[in-house]
Design an enzyme around this catalytic site. Structure first.
Site, mmCIF file in Angstrom:
data_model
loop_
_atom_site.group_PDB
_atom_site.id
_atom_site.type_symbol
_atom_site.label_atom_id
_atom_site.label_comp_id
_atom_site.label_asym_id
_atom_site.label_seq_id
_atom_site.Cartn_x
_atom_site.Cartn_y
_atom_site.Cartn_z
ATOM 1 C CG ASP A 85 18.425 -33.002 -3.658
ATOM 2 O OD1 ASP A 85 18.048 -32.668 -5.128
ATOM 3 O OD2 ASP A 85 18.710 -34.391 -3.528
ATOM 4 N NE ARG A 122 23.036 -32.724 -1.681
ATOM 5 C CZ ARG A 122 22.848 -33.899 -2.501
ATOM 6 N NH1 ARG A 122 21.829 -34.326 -2.692
ATOM 7 N NH2 ARG A 122 24.121 -34.725 -2.567
ATOM 8 N NE ARG A 144 22.241 -29.713 -5.187
ATOM 9 C CZ ARG A 144 21.748 -30.641 -5.487
ATOM 10 N NH1 ARG A 144 20.579 -31.000 -5.336
ATOM 11 N NH2 ARG A 144 22.411 -32.051 -5.731
ATOM 12 C CG ASP A 159 15.405 -35.058 -6.179
ATOM 13 O OD1 ASP A 159 15.640 -34.560 -7.043
ATOM 14 O OD2 ASP A 159 16.094 -35.694 -5.066
#
Length: 176
Positions: A94, A91, A81, A96
């Site tokens: 990712d 990217r 990343r 989260d």
């Protein structure tokens, strides 16, 4: 033990990176379930490659801070990343924390539950696929209802379930 609902996205070598991310997450807790993969249009930069998005329910003993700093950041780094000034840049991965049990908290600059659940189909669709009856800690609405509303209210040009992309075939498709 807690359940962290994680949102994953990739638009660079996306199938491989999502698969690797899920396998690496499994080394840091018990994978309760993995959602279907959704192909989605990029936000902000329409000429960028489409994303693959998914969600994972991970049973963990880690706090949200520990999970983000010790696990998620490490997986993102391991998978290459690259962060830039453009928050919508392409990217490799990712990851989260979108939901953590039924907690409402701030984790640095991020709020949990992730406000993007209420705004973007690419975030809520995989979460709703994973746990449709899960109640959003702030609104009290089921994720399935939020997903329907967000999809109807947005003009996202691409949101397609990709049944041909399987991240881990030996896990349950949805959380109980």
């Amino acid at each position: 033990m807690s359940i962290a609902y994680l949102s994953l996205g990739s638009n660079l070598n996306k199938e491989s990176n999502l698969r690797q991310a899920v396998r690496l997450l499994a080394a840091h807790g018990r994978l309760v379930a993995v959602s279907a993969v959704f192909e989605t249009a990029p936000v902000g930069n329409p000429d960028d490659p489409a994303f693959f998005n998914a969600a994972v329910a991970l049973e963990t003993t880690l706090s949200p801070v520990e999970l983000k700093q010790q696990v998620l950041a490490g997986i993102e780094q391991r998978l290459g990343r690259q962060r830039s000034a453009d928050p919508n840049a392409p990217r490799t991965i990712d990851i989260d924390i979108s939901l953590y049990d039924d907690a409402i908290l701030d984790l640095g600059k991020r709020h949990i539950p992730d406000p993007d659940i209420l705004r973007f189909a690419h975030v809520v669709a995989p979460l709703a696929d994973l746990a449709p009856a899960y109640r959003h800690p702030e609104t009290g609405e089921a994720l399935a209802i939020i997903a329907q509303r967000v999809a109807a209210a947005t003009s996202q040009p691409l949101l397609r379930r990709r049944s041909d992309v399987v991240l881990l075939g030996d896990l349950p498709a949805k959380a109980d």
